[in-house]
Design a protein around this motif. Structure first.
Motif, short mmCIF file in Angstrom:
data_model
loop_
_atom_site.label_atom_id
_atom_site.label_comp_id
_atom_site.label_asym_id
_atom_site.label_seq_id
_atom_site.Cartn_x
_atom_site.Cartn_y
_atom_site.Cartn_z
N LEU B 13 2.81 3.92 0.76
CA LEU B 13 3.02 3.05 1.91
C LEU B 13 4.49 2.92 2.25
N ALA B 18 -0.26 6.80 3.86
CA ALA B 18 -1.22 6.23 2.92
C ALA B 18 -1.65 7.30 1.94
N PRO B 197 -6.00 0.64 8.57
CA PRO B 197 -4.62 0.56 8.05
C PRO B 197 -4.30 -0.84 7.51
N ASN B 198 -4.95 -1.86 8.05
CA ASN B 198 -4.70 -3.22 7.53
C ASN B 198 -5.18 -3.34 6.09
N MET B 200 -5.25 -0.87 4.07
CA MET B 200 -4.26 -0.15 3.27
C MET B 200 -3.10 -1.07 2.90
N VAL B 201 -2.64 -1.81 3.88
CA VAL B 201 -1.52 -2.71 3.61
C VAL B 201 -1.93 -3.79 2.62
N ARG B 202 -3.13 -4.34 2.81
CA ARG B 202 -3.61 -5.37 1.89
C ARG B 202 -3.67 -4.83 0.47
N SER B 204 -1.99 -2.45 -0.80
CA SER B 204 -0.66 -2.26 -1.38
C SER B 204 -0.04 -3.60 -1.77
N VAL B 205 -0.35 -4.63 -1.00
CA VAL B 205 0.14 -5.97 -1.33
C VAL B 205 -0.43 -6.40 -2.68
N LEU C 147 8.05 -5.00 0.24
CA LEU C 147 6.69 -5.10 0.74
C LEU C 147 6.67 -5.36 2.24
N LYS C 154 4.54 0.68 8.29
CA LYS C 154 3.18 1.22 8.41
C LYS C 154 2.51 0.73 9.70
N LEU C 155 2.65 -0.54 9.98
CA LEU C 155 1.93 -1.11 11.12
C LEU C 155 2.85 -1.33 12.32
#
Lengths: 381, 445, 545
Positions: B13, B18, B197-198, B200-202, B204-205, C147, C154-155
């Motif tokens: 990320l 991804a 993609p959200n 994916m971000v979650r 990674s968080v 982060l 990414k977004l």
């Protein structure tokens, strides 16, 4: 947007939000008045009648409705047109808006009740009725304040009763107990909280027997308090309306748990069948029976007086859209009520200008929060 | 899930791409336990529990004289008759206390579900059986478990790992719908799949949250360290489930998206409990058919059932103690009425699973439901012979249609049988006198 | 000279009147999960009270009478973590949405569609200090920024990146657990003390039920909290603040087990006046009364059990059957002489909470008074009890609860406990299951006589007076407040400090703010040492400012 700590830490310097702390009364209130008040909110009222299973009190049958008169008077061509050559019932529309247009030039017969002559209204012929002896006579002869009329005898035979409103409306289908006219109006009042009557019995020393109390009739500005099933809850607080023409005060007494109010001229709020206004009475009186409560906490009683004819007729003509539902004819009801009005003769014509009427009421205990206290509250006392 | 893969996900990320990690997906999902769909794809086996409070009236539930394949229901269990061949009933399995005091309406269900007797009220001495099965299944589905309670109170949920770690129940049908079938639901039968993609971000968080060490632990005692360990396990589980959402879900033939139930009144009024129970049962069965979870818990009424009819001063529990025996009938008539409702509700729950076709059979055939109460004769808080049912065929791993009399054996034998049916390598289960190494062999295939 | 002055101040603060504070054994550190009330309060204080916190929290088990103590043994399991994750994402996205970002994000990114190191750093430095109750370490700050940058890239949105990074912070154990961190005590070799940050958190959650504010954190950073005068300055400031009312409201809500109101239901047919709004208002009425009398006007705590003064709202007027002069909001109200509503234990919220949905319960009420107001444990009922004796509620012989319970208590296994509960609960039987006054049950007059630890009375007012005179009542408050502040189960080792605080409380006229001051300024409150089973090489670095 308040971010107390973040903003503080960012040195923006927003003051803390005030945390509301209610201040409780610090000193004892002034000594409670020795006299008590009993408040009530009237949840339902219905014309007090005496109905038998087989309509014995209406030997001619129930009143002829506007529809029937209208249909009979139509020409074969009109009938053909309205029923699409007999294929359909003359349903709404056009029946409802056109059925009252029965004058020679299609005038509305409720707004012009003398413009056509209908068969006479079928009225109560029975001898038994409910209400008060309001004219003080045993035979209904004319007095200074009343015209000669026939009286009813109370069901227990003890009292000669005046209730000409029952005589007029008692044989009309929609006005009989449990039917649309009053049932719907009661429903509308419960739903809207409009036209709600408060009764405040004050100066009470003894709730069972008290030779002198004051009875006040109010309208309220507050909404009815209801339970989850829509029942009207007892012990709610209601503030009287500020409208000055409400608030008639009558002398009264409590006898064996009955609150009896002496006659007083009064205006009561009116809301029902989509009509808003007042009910104007002369000699309004009350008998509220506090000896037994229904399971929902309500009490019953009689409220009676002489209803001002013009005031009443204004209501009748405004509900002409219900003649189909209720089954009456405006011209017939006009003629009958002119003949049967029994109260307050016009000094010039001698014709009576009011109709005796008694209503069954249901009332639940409530607190009528006096205007004085409300003002004090508003000033932050 | 290895440390490395979490790191790479985060790293990916950071670099703006991804990195999806190929999981041995089906292996993980099926736990080596599946039967096959018509298409040839294997069907996962599921496990869940159903709870009702206050048992039934002795002599009016199941005919104790008829055992084995002669299972016969009496008046209060009439609603179960159509499902007689889909379930087994266990009578006379006991709860030896080893000198501990009982906490009424608590000890019973805890023992039945954990194989251990609690020391006090509120004590959960061991994980409940659904948690053990869930650990065995692993993090193969979107939800670890779906836990539901029909009483409006999330605390009314009889599942947990230990005293400080009870799983709260979802109480609102709409809440459950939104959680399962809301915007984050990926239709397993959709033609195309695009990773969100959200998500994916979650993921990674959470990866970062799980990676970052904490020095909180250094001065704390063992119990607190265990709590921190559990915390990090929870983080990893959720992270793994998110990873799963980044891959195309396996097809689920029976899956149809449930309809939103709308806002429902909640609480312990029987009328609303019945409505919510039916709504949530049907949605749950569909959530299971859609492979959103393999583990579930449904609570119909609490052990200390406060179900009551509108306008009635007495709740079910109070009635069990205070309603006199009807001299003509010979039992507590009002209590019996509530008991009838309990078994009707159980039938509703079974029907939800039995009416979904899956492979050559039904969803119920691929499911095992452990249904129990907290007491036998509620009037006297009887702990011996707590009624237990096993419902469904567990993908062919258990036989059904039996009445198994326990002869006073510990109730933990039923839980051990469940674990064997789920393919768990467990040789014994329970503690003290409740410990057993004897599953009910005649039921296991 | 300055040192002498300081010592004098400390003396006046703590031992001007009465005996010296006893020395107590240091307790192990606690790791307390934020309670739902704390979580809500912290989010409101840090980000503003228009941030909506929807959804449910995983419940915390009550321990030692308090959720605040149960929080020290409640884990974050999968189910709880899922909920926290959902809450964190919801809060974080609100903080960074268009409506709020200008206020809550103290800087603007150079490009809103890209990562911005400098702005993210500023944001997390400020916000992180309030959320973690200490300054972030450099490594922590770097991780948060990384982060945020990753998400933003990414977004393609700086704020979405910020939001996802903030959501990570909101599920970290440093935020979700309030943990006692220790450092070496320079005044005693080999001894430990709470770090100033941990001290700040302890004081702040005790008094305000929230994260330490900037002034308190700054005091911690400057080392002020290690001196009596520095600590006193902060404690005095916090006790004088209107936020004390918020904090105490949370405490009493916990102590009185009022979280149960969230699931309280009354049968609408039996108690039509006690609708959903009345449930919430009945709780509010009691809490408002308590806060007004104990905090706002600093009255005697014991007066809560004899007070006739409260507030009233229109829906509660229906329950109490009293007039209310305004249809909306609250008005001051005083129950008249002769009315049996005397003391909070007689108010609708209390008696309705400890009742059944359609019936009163003398036993539940008696148990609540014993356990909640007097900190006495009533044993669980034995199993295998046959209630048939009292079974028939329509029995013409046993019409009232007293008669039924009397019949029941002839069973010796039950009699012992009922003897301590029933004489309290039966006195409250004039209030039905919704707190409405009644004279009779099933047509039989209700006898409200009773007895509390040897004090006999005839009605609820008498019970209130007996409670006000009972030494267990103020002692219970001391015990609960202390437990609420430390988050741990009280041990016998704490007995001397509790006794000391009880004596001071009495001398100070049972005024709650004074008790809070005594607790917050006592040495015992901060006596913490590494857990006995902690690693021998306990690090002293965690949380050091």
């Amino acid at each position: 947007m308040m971010s107390r700590f973040l903003r503080t830490s960012l040195a923006v310097g927003v003051p803390l939000v005030a945390i509301a702390a209610l201040v409780l009364p610090r000193a004892l209130p002034a000594a409670a008045p020795a006299k008590k008040s009993l408040g009530f909110v009237i949840t339902d009222y219905n014309l007090a009648g005496y109905e038998t299973k087989y309509f014995d009190e209406c030997p001619e049958g129930l009143a002829i409705g506007n529809d029937e008169l209208w249909w009979k008077a139509l020409s074969p061509q009109d009938r053909d047109k309205l029923t699409n050559s007999g294929l359909i019932e003359p349903v709404d529309p056009p029946r409802r808006p056109t059925a009252a247009l029965r004058g020679p030039n299609k005038e509305d017969v409720c707004w012009n009740p003398t413009i056509t002559k209908d068969p006479p209204l079928r009225v109560i012929k029975g001898k038994i009725g409910r209400g008060f002896n309001m004219d003080g006579t045993e035979d209904g002869k004319a007095t200074a304040n009343t015209c000669a009329h026939e009286k009813f005898t109370s069901p227990d035979g003890s009292t000669k009763v005046d209730n000409q409103m029952y005589r007029i409306l008692g044989c009309i289908y929609g006005w009989r107990r449990g039917n649309y006219m009053e049932g719907h109006a009661n429903r509308e009042r419960r739903d809207s909280s409009q036209g709600i009557i408060l009764v405040d019995v004050s100066d009470v020393d003894d709730v069972k027997n008290d030779p002198s109390v004051t009875v006040t009739y109010y309208s309220t500005v507050d909404l009815l308090q209801k339970d989850s099933g829509g029942g009207i809850l007892p012990w709610a607080s209601y503030r009287p309306s500020d409208t000055p023409h409400y608030g008639a005060k009558a002398k009264g007494k409590i006898v064996d748990g009955h609150v009896i109010a002496e006659p007083v001229d009064a205006r009561l709020p009116l809301f029902g069948n989509n009509v808003t206004g007042d009910m104007i009475y002369k000699g309004l009186r009350l008998d509220l029976d506090l000896t037994k409560a229904a399971p929902d906490g309500s009490y019953s009683g009689l409220l009676a007086g002489y209803r001002d004819f013009e005031n009443w007729w204004d209501y009748i003509r405004k509900i002409e859209f219900l003649t189909v539902t209720g089954q009456w004819s405006c011209p017939a009801i006009w003629v009958a009520s002119q003949e049967l009005a029994d109260g307050y003769p016009d000094p010039k014509t001698g014709k009576c200008t009011a109709i005796s009427e008694a209503m069954d009421i249901t009332a639940v205990p409530a607190f009528v929060v006096p205007r004085e206290a409300r003002t004090a509250q508003a000033q932050g006392k | 899930m290895s440390k490395l893969s979490r790191r790479s996900a985060l790293k990916g990320l950071v670099n703006g791409t991804a990195v999806t990690v190929a999981l041995p997906f089906l292996d993980c999902f099926l736990g080596g336990n599946g039967t096959a769909l018509a298409s040839g794809a294997p069907i996962p086996v599921r496990f869940g529990t159903w709870f009702w409070g206050l048992g039934f009236t002795p002599g009016r539930g199941v005919n104790l004289a008829k055992t084995g394949k002669d299972l016969a229901f009496l008046e209060e269990c009439q609603a179960l008759v159509p499902y007689k061949d889909q379930l087994s009933y266990f009578s006379n399995f006991n709860t030896p206390l080893d000198g501990k005091a009982t906490t009424v309406h608590y000890t019973g269900w805890v023992a039945a579900r954990t194989g251990s007797v609690p020391n006090t009220g509120g004590d959960l001495p061991a994980p409940t059986i659904d948690v053990l099965v869930g650990d065995h299944f692993g993090a193969g589905t979107r939800f670890r478990s779906i836990d539901l309670s029909c009483t409006g109170n999330p605390r009314d949920s009889y599942t947990g790992r230990n005293t400080g770690s009870r799983n709260a129940g979802e109480v609102s049908p709409l809440g459950m719908y939104t959680k399962v079938f809301g915007p984050e639901f990926a239709d397993p039968n959709a033609a195309t799949f695009t990773p969100d993609p959200n998500v994916m971000v979650r993921q990674s968080v959470l990866s970062a949250v799980g990676e970052q060490r904490t020095d909180l632990v250094k001065q704390l005692g063992a119990a607190d360290k265990a709590r921190l360990d559990e915390y990090f396990t929870s983080v990893r589980q959720l992270e793994q489930r998110l990873e799963l959402q980044l891959q195309p879900p396996p097809k689920a033939e029976a899956c149809r998206i449930a309809k939103s139930p709308g806002e429902q009144p909640m609480g312990t009024e029987l009328e609303s409990v019945l409505v919510n129970h039916e709504l949530m049962s049907n949605m749950l069965a569909m959530a299971v058919a859609c492979n959103q979870t393999r583990v579930f818990n449904m609570l119909y009424s609490q052990a200390l059932s406060s179900l009551h009819r509108r306008g009635e001063a007495f709740i079910h529990h109070t009635l069990t103690h205070e309603e006199p025996l009807d001299p003509k009938l010979g039992y507590q008539a009002e209590v019996a009425w509530y008991n009838l409702r309990s078994f009707e509700a159980m039938a509703t729950f079974i029907k939800a699973f039995a009416s979904i076709k899956e492979g050559d059979g039904t969803l119920l055939d691929n499911t095992l439901i452990y249904a129990n109460s907290d007491t036998n004769f509620a009037k006297l808080h009887a702990l011996d012979g707590i009624p237990v049912f096993l419902i469904g065929k567990a993908g062919g791993k258990v036989k059904t249609g039996y009445h198994i009399p326990g002869g006073g054996d510990p109730i933990s034998r039923i839980g051990l049988t469940v674990q064997h049916a789920m393919g768990m390598e467990v040789d014994k289960w329970g503690t003290q006198s409740m410990q057993t190494s004897k599953p009910i062999a005649e039921l296991l295939v | 000279m300055r040192r002498i002055l300081l010592a004098l101040t400390a003396l006046t603060a703590l031992s001007a009147c009465g005996p010296k504070e006893p020395v107590v054994e240091a307790a192990p550190p606690a790791m307390r999960r934020l309670t739902e009330e704390q979580y809500r309060q912290v989010i409101a204080d840090v980000f503003g009270d228009d941030i909506v916190i929807g959804g449910r929290f995983d419940p915390i088990n009550r321990s030692n009478g308090l959720l605040a103590v149960g929080a020290s043994s409640t884990a974050i399991n999968g189910s709880a973590f899922e909920r926290y994750d959902g809450l964190a994402r919801s809060v974080a996205s609100q903080v960074t949405d268009r409506a709020n970002r200008d206020v809550l994000v103290p800087c603007k990114p150079a490009d809103a569609a890209a990562a911005d190191d400098a702005c993210a750093t500023t944001f997390f430095k400020n916000t992180g200090r309030l959320l973690y109750r200490r300054a972030l370490t450099d490594a922590e700050l770097k991780t948060q920024v990384a982060l945020a940058n990753a998400g933003a890239t990414k977004l393609k949105d700086f704020y979405v990146g910020l939001s996802s990074s903030l959501s990570a912070m909101l599920v970290r154990p440093e935020f979700l657990f309030v943990t006692d961190t220790l450092e070496a005590d320079p005044s005693k070799a080999g001894a430990f003390r709470l770090t100033p940050y941990a001290k700040a958190a302890r004081v702040s959650f005790l008094l305000w039920n929230t994260t330490p504010d900037d002034a308190l954190l700054t005091a911690a950073e400057k080392g002020d909290l290690n001196s009596s005068s520095g600590l006193k300055k902060q404690v005095d400031r916090m006790i004088a603040s209107p936020r004390l009312a918020v904090g105490m409201r949370a405490f009493f809500n916990d102590m009185l087990a009022f979280d149960a109101f969230e699931n309280l239901q009354k049968d609408p047919v039996i108690y039509p006046a006690f609708g959903l709004s009345a449930v919430e208002l009945a709780r509010e009425q009691i809490l408002t009364t308590i806060i007004d009398q104990t905090v706002t006007t600093q009255g005697d705590y014991r007066n809560l059990f004899t007070t006739r003064k409260t507030v009233m709202s229109a829906p509660l007027g229906l329950v109490y059957r009293v007039p209310v002069s305004q249809p909306d909001g609250w008005v001051p109200y005083e129950f008249p002489e002769g009315d049996e509503h005397v003391g909070i234990q007689s108010f609708a919220g209390f008696v309705a909470l400890f009742s059944h949905p359609g019936r009163s319960s003398a036993t539940l009420r008696g148990k609540a008074v014993r356990e909640i107001l007097m900190c006495q444990k009533v044993p669980d009922p034995p199993s295998g009890v046959d209630f048939t004796l009292i079974s028939d509620s329509h029995n013409p012989v046993y019409k009232t609860a007293r008669e039924r319970l009397k019949a029941h208590s002839t069973d010796p296994t039950c009699a012992g406990c009922h003897r301590i509960m029933d004489p309290i609960g039966l006195t409250l039987e004039h209030f039905d299951g919704a707190g409405q006054f009644r004279d009779d049950e099933n047509g039989a007059a209700i006898d409200t006589s009773g007895e509390l630890d040897g004090v006999a009375y005839t009605d609820a007012a008498g019970l209130g007076a007996a409670l006000a005179k009972n030494a267990a009542v103020p002692a219970c408050l001391v015990k609960r407040l202390y437990g609420y502040g430390t988050g741990r189960i009280s041990t016998s080792a704490e007995k001397p400090i509790l006794t000391y605080l009880e004596e001071r409380f009495a001398k100070e006229g049972y005024r709650v703010p004074e008790l809070l001051r005594d607790i917050a300024l006592s040495d015992a409150f901060y006596q913490v040492a590494p857990a006995a089973d902690a690693p021998k090489t306990a690090s002293l670095e965690g949380g050091k400012p």
